[in-house]
Design a protein around this motif. Structure first.
Motif, PDB file in Angstrom:
ATOM      1  N   PRO A   1       0.758  -1.121   0.026  1.00 50.33           N
ATOM      2  CA  PRO A   1       0.108  -0.081  -0.104  1.00 50.33           C
ATOM      3  C   PRO A   1       0.996   1.329  -0.040  1.00 50.33           C
ATOM      4  O   PRO A   1       0.412   2.238  -0.548  1.00 50.33           O
ATOM      5  CB  PRO A   1      -0.778  -0.298   1.324  1.00 50.33           C
ATOM      6  CG  PRO A   1      -0.857  -1.684   1.514  1.00 50.33           C
ATOM      7  CD  PRO A   1       0.318  -2.148   1.138  1.00 50.33           C
ATOM      8  N   ASP A   2       2.041   1.092   0.439  1.00 50.52           N
ATOM      9  CA  ASP A   2       3.049   2.369   0.651  1.00 50.52           C
ATOM     10  C   ASP A   2       3.201   2.664  -0.786  1.00 50.52           C
ATOM     11  O   ASP A   2       3.600   3.959  -1.129  1.00 50.52           O
ATOM     12  CB  ASP A   2       4.053   1.961   1.409  1.00 50.52           C
ATOM     13  CG  ASP A   2       3.798   2.003   3.075  1.00 50.52           C
ATOM     14  OD1 ASP A   2       2.946   2.431   3.559  1.00 50.52           O
ATOM     15  OD2 ASP A   2       4.341   1.038   3.527  1.00 50.52           O
ATOM     16  N   ILE A   3       3.807   1.459  -1.594  1.00 50.33           N
ATOM     17  CA  ILE A   3       4.451   1.707  -2.838  1.00 50.33           C
ATOM     18  C   ILE A   3       3.102   2.509  -3.571  1.00 50.33           C
ATOM     19  O   ILE A   3       3.116   3.427  -4.616  1.00 50.33           O
ATOM     20  CB  ILE A   3       4.674   0.523  -3.358  1.00 50.33           C
ATOM     21  CG1 ILE A   3       5.882  -0.067  -2.635  1.00 50.33           C
ATOM     22  CG2 ILE A   3       5.085   0.593  -4.819  1.00 50.33           C
ATOM     23  CD1 ILE A   3       6.168  -1.824  -2.886  1.00 50.33           C
ATOM     24  N   ARG A   4       1.891   1.841  -3.517  1.00 45.62           N
ATOM     25  CA  ARG A   4       0.941   2.292  -4.379  1.00 45.62           C
ATOM     26  C   ARG A   4       0.506   3.749  -4.212  1.00 45.62           C
ATOM     27  O   ARG A   4       0.277   4.481  -4.925  1.00 45.62           O
ATOM     28  CB  ARG A   4      -0.385   1.489  -4.188  1.00 45.62           C
ATOM     29  CG  ARG A   4      -0.252  -0.048  -4.663  1.00 45.62           C
ATOM     30  CD  ARG A   4      -1.521  -0.868  -4.414  1.00 45.62           C
ATOM     31  NE  ARG A   4      -1.301  -1.853  -5.034  1.00 45.62           N
ATOM     32  CZ  ARG A   4      -1.806  -2.377  -6.363  1.00 45.62           C
ATOM     33  NH1 ARG A   4      -2.029  -1.643  -6.993  1.00 45.62           N
ATOM     34  NH2 ARG A   4      -1.609  -3.800  -6.690  1.00 45.62           N
ATOM     35  N   GLU A   5       0.771   4.069  -2.656  1.00 42.49           N
ATOM     36  CA  GLU A   5       0.291   5.524  -2.599  1.00 42.49           C
ATOM     37  C   GLU A   5       1.509   6.263  -3.064  1.00 42.49           C
ATOM     38  O   GLU A   5       0.995   7.622  -3.696  1.00 42.49           O
ATOM     39  CB  GLU A   5       0.142   5.725  -1.095  1.00 42.49           C
ATOM     40  CG  GLU A   5      -0.328   7.094  -0.591  1.00 42.49           C
ATOM     41  CD  GLU A   5      -0.499   7.481   0.820  1.00 42.49           C
ATOM     42  OE1 GLU A   5      -0.269   6.409   1.626  1.00 42.49           O
ATOM     43  OE2 GLU A   5      -1.146   8.302   1.273  1.00 42.49           O
ATOM     44  N   ALA A   6       2.636   5.996  -2.948  1.00 40.93           N
ATOM     45  CA  ALA A   6       3.722   6.608  -3.289  1.00 40.93           C
ATOM     46  C   ALA A   6       3.959   6.976  -4.801  1.00 40.93           C
ATOM     47  O   ALA A   6       4.286   7.968  -5.440  1.00 40.93           O
ATOM     48  CB  ALA A   6       5.059   6.253  -2.862  1.00 40.93           C
ATOM     49  N   LEU A   7       3.371   5.924  -5.522  1.00 42.30           N
ATOM     50  CA  LEU A   7       3.509   6.023  -7.056  1.00 42.30           C
ATOM     51  C   LEU A   7       2.151   6.379  -7.773  1.00 42.30           C
ATOM     52  O   LEU A   7       1.821   6.409  -8.930  1.00 42.30           O
ATOM     53  CB  LEU A   7       3.692   4.561  -7.656  1.00 42.30           C
ATOM     54  CG  LEU A   7       5.071   3.997  -7.146  1.00 42.30           C
ATOM     55  CD1 LEU A   7       5.666   2.972  -7.848  1.00 42.30           C
ATOM     56  CD2 LEU A   7       6.161   5.181  -7.319  1.00 42.30           C
ATOM     57  N   ALA A   8       1.142   6.834  -6.770  1.00 39.13           N
ATOM     58  CA  ALA A   8      -0.375   7.388  -7.301  1.00 39.13           C
ATOM     59  C   ALA A   8      -0.342   8.420  -8.190  1.00 39.13           C
ATOM     60  O   ALA A   8      -1.157   8.552  -9.156  1.00 39.13           O
ATOM     61  CB  ALA A   8      -1.035   7.579  -6.130  1.00 39.13           C
ATOM     62  N   GLY A   9       0.971   9.035  -8.285  1.00 37.42           N
ATOM     63  CA  GLY A   9       0.976  10.244  -9.285  1.00 37.42           C
ATOM     64  C   GLY A   9       1.721   9.992 -10.582  1.00 37.42           C
ATOM     65  O   GLY A   9       2.079  10.880 -11.553  1.00 37.42           O
TER      66      GLY A   9
END
Lengths: 292, 199
Positions: free
Chosen positions: B140-148
């Motif tokens: 989830p951290d990866i997904r949030e960080a790469l959401a942009g």
């Protein structure tokens, strides 16, 4: 096009007075999009990123005073504990890249009905501090917006800061989008509970020409919430709260959603956020039934 | 106007810059650094992500004049900036000319996370920043960080794999080799297991 780059607040105000047609730019997340797409050719840009005072925050008496140039990232990292509703909204803004640059001051200045910072600022009775060479004034945030992308800012005025009391109770924010990230709100809602004074603040986003409060909904909760027992929320009260919030909105049909959908969604958001906030309040008292 | 800033450790000047021009345009068209890609020009896709004074930003949303005197690191500058000790040619034969690759870049190649490659530079910078702040990100951290960062080819699974892979190699290098330059590797000390712990 001129590029004005003052390094002090007094120089910034002087520049804005001399060039009222200069467009202020901080994070650039709105202004640069318009320039990149040739939607706007302002005669001058007024870069505010060198004005150190705008990036500071601190206490002004009982209120927090947060400079207009404090980024969403810093709101989350540094102010999440005292402004939880605003920090929640900030986490829904764009992407990490956008949150590193975008500012609440820019959000206010753009005065978009969909600005993510606006509902929590409304729910917490924030004040907007605006200034010009003529002087400084503070405007309650619910009087700041005058229409879509319009505000009470005079042509020679700049936003200096916003002032708000640190949270005295639970705050929540929720937003509907067509996906999880990088999305403009279809509608959004913020709620703030003030248990000591038994008041409730609300803020509605993206569902009227301006962000706005749901006054009747606030009055209903202030009068009817089981403040003393902090027991479970009566279902009819929650339902009525949702109806009043939806009724306060004046949404339109547009590419992001229909007016009917927005009203429906707002009622749901209002019920959910109230439930979350009340559960926090109950849990903070060690009452059974509280959710952490 | 004239813009002077430090890009990838070197001082650069650009003359006759139009004030409404973006940092992205300056990097690509004036400084011949085409690593940051020009795609959406509205901050939606992340392809132009660069570090500005140590924070990842969309270069398309920075007015050129705002970068005056600032420090910029593009995807081209990651290996030299962060791993100055790595020998040239660590590109595993794939990029013989490219010199040392950052562990994040290597992981993208090894995981097959590079397809058309257009989103890759922006993703590499975003992942580099994520791992500097959080050496062991959960999914989830990866997904949030790469959401942009948008990718139209991979479906993101290979990108997630690349990040997981990089957490193995990236943990070893960043802290020790980093130089003063405002990179986030120094901003936040690594959390979790002791630095240098191998997989």
């Amino acid at each position: 096009m001129e590029f004005l780059q003052p390094s002090s607040w007094s120089d910034a105000l002087a520049a804005k007075a001399a060039r009222p047609d200069a467009v202020p730019i901080a994070g650039g997340t709105d202004v640069m999009v318009e320039l990149n797409f040739d939607r706007r050719r302002p005669p001058a840009l007024l870069d505010l990123t060198r004005v150190g005072a705008l990036t500071e925050w601190g206490y002004d008496g009982d209120l927090l005073r947060v400079g207009a140039g404090v980024s969403y990232r810093r709101i989350i990292d540094e102010l999440g504990g005292v402004l939880p509703g605003l920090a929640m909204a900030a986490r829904t803004v764009g992407s990490p890249q956008i949150r590193n640059r975008g500012t609440v001051g820019g959000n206010l200045g753009s005065a978009s009905p969909a600005g993510d910072a606006h509902p929590p600022l409304l729910a917490t009775d924030a004040l907007v501090e605006v200034a010009s060479v003529r002087g400084t004034r503070t405007v309650p945030v619910d009087e700041f917006f005058t229409g879509p992308k319009r505000s009470v800012l005079a042509p020679d005025e700049l936003i200096a800061a916003f002032l708000v009391a640190p949270a005295a109770g639970p705050q929540q924010f929720a937003k509907i989008g067509t996906r999880n990230a990088m999305v403009i709100a279809v509608c959004s809602f913020a709620v703030a509970l003030h248990p000591a004074t038994r008041r409730v603040g609300t803020g509605i986003g993206s569902a009227a020409p301006t962000p706005l409060r749901a006054h009747q909904a606030e009055e209903l909760l202030a009068a009817e919430l089981p403040w003393h027992s902090r027991g479970s929320l009566p279902a009819p009260l929650v339902r009525r709260f949702g109806e009043l919030v939806a009724g306060a909105a004046a949404p339109i049909d547009d590419v992001r959603g229909t007016a009917a959908y927005r009203r429906q969604a707002l009622a749901v958001l209002a019920r959910r956020t109230l439930g979350w906030a009340w559960a926090q309040l109950s849990a903070s008292q060690g009452e059974p039934g509280g959710r952490s | 106007m004239r813009i002077t800033c430090t890009v990838n450790g070197e001082r650069h000047e650009a003359d006759d810059v139009w004030p409404g021009e973006s940092l992205l345009h300056v990097l690509r068209e004036r400084l011949a650094l085409p690593g940051a890609k020009n795609a959406c020009e509205q901050g939606e896709c992340g392809s132009c992500t660069v570090y500005l004074d140590g924070l990842p930003v969309c270069a398309c949303l920075v007015a050129a004049g705002q970068a005056q005197g600032r420090t910029v690191i593009t995807v081209e500058g990651l290996p030299a900036e962060v791993h100055p000790g790595l020998p040239a040619g660590t590109g595993e034969g794939l990029f013989a000319d490219a010199g040392a690759l950052d562990p994040v870049q290597r992981a993208f190649i090894e995981a097959g996370a590079v397809q058309c490659g257009f989103c890759t530079p922006g993703l590499v910078v975003a992942v580099h920043d994520l791992l500097a702040r959080n050496p062991r990100p959960a999914d989830p951290d990866i997904r949030e960080a790469l959401a942009g960062n948008l990718c139209r080819c991979t479906g993101y699974e290979k990108i997630l794999e690349a990040v997981r892979l990089a957490t193995g190699s990236a943990r070893v290098a960043p802290a020790e080799g980093a130089q003063a330059g405002g990179l986030p590797a120094q901003r936040t000390p690594p959390q979790g297991p002791p630095a240098g712990g191998a997989e």
